[in-house]
Design an enzyme around this catalytic site. Structure first.
Site, PDB file in Angstrom:
ATOM      1  N   LYS A 201       0.813  -1.219   0.000  1.00 52.27           N
ATOM      2  CA  LYS A 201       0.000   0.000   0.000  1.00 52.27           C
ATOM      3  C   LYS A 201       0.852   1.277   0.000  1.00 52.27           C
ATOM      4  CE  LYS A 201      -3.589   2.265   2.697  1.00 52.27           C
ATOM      5  NZ  LYS A 201      -4.449   2.178   3.862  1.00 52.27           N
TER       6      LYS A 201
ATOM      7  N   ARG B  74     -13.966  -1.112  16.636  1.00 47.38           N
ATOM      8  CA  ARG B  74     -13.458  -0.767  15.307  1.00 47.38           C
ATOM      9  C   ARG B  74     -13.960  -1.758  14.269  1.00 47.38           C
ATOM     10  NH1 ARG B  74      -8.636   2.066  13.097  1.00 47.38           N
ATOM     11  NH2 ARG B  74      -8.087   0.921  11.217  1.00 47.38           N
TER      12      ARG B  74
END
Length: 173
Positions: free
Chosen positions: A35, A130
């Site tokens: 990424k 989360r």
């Protein structure tokens, strides 16, 4: 004077070799997250060219995984898949992180159409809400249901230990 990222491939590859050797000595797999450099194919090819350093390529963007589809290393989608991208997840990722049974069921159906077994890692929440299963019973109930999905293989469980501004992990949570 614009923002840019400069990558020293020689240093990066040297670091990768050192880390890979340490992990392999201890029988630990290595996933290279692509990424940070947008899965630039030239960089990825250079880092994996010599073979055995990396066990998995991982990214949170389907487009990046798609761009690496010609590289014969298993790919991991590093986030929960959206239901709208199920087809691409099966096509470009060998493994995905999951926390919703309905999504897993759809992954199973798409994997079946493509004659594939898709591996999943089930997310468990530690209290910061989360992502993942927070209630143990819900996790076990889902695992039980997944066992009836023949094109899904549970690879393991994972958790996101913390993020900026979140609850810090402790023995209690």
């Amino acid at each position: 004077m614009y923002p840019r990222l400069e990558i020293n491939l020689k240093k990066l590859k040297n670091n990768l070799q050192i880390i890979s050797e340490l992990l392999k000595k201890n029988k630990i797999s290595l996933a290279m997250v692509t990424k940070a450099y947008c899965a630039d194919i030239n960089i990825v090819n250079e880092l994996v060219r010599d073979g055995n350093l990396v066990d998995y390529l991982a990214d949170s963007r389907i487009e990046n995984l798609k761009g690496m589809s010609q590289i014969n290393i298993p790919k991991i989608l590093l986030r929960i898949p959206m239901r709208s991208e199920i087809e691409d997840v099966i096509k470009y990722a060998d493994i995905s992180f999951n926390s919703e049974y309905d999504t897993i069921k759809e992954l199973n159906e798409e994997a079946k159409k493509n004659n594939k077994i898709h591996k999943i890692i089930i997310m468990v929440d530690l209290g910061d809400l989360r992502e993942g299963y927070f209630v143990e019973k819900d996790l076990f109930d889902t695992v039980k249901k997944i066992q009836d999905l023949y094109n899904i293989s549970i690879m393991g469980i994972a958790t996101n230990l913390t993020c900026y501004g979140a609850i810090l992990p402790s023995e209690k949570n």
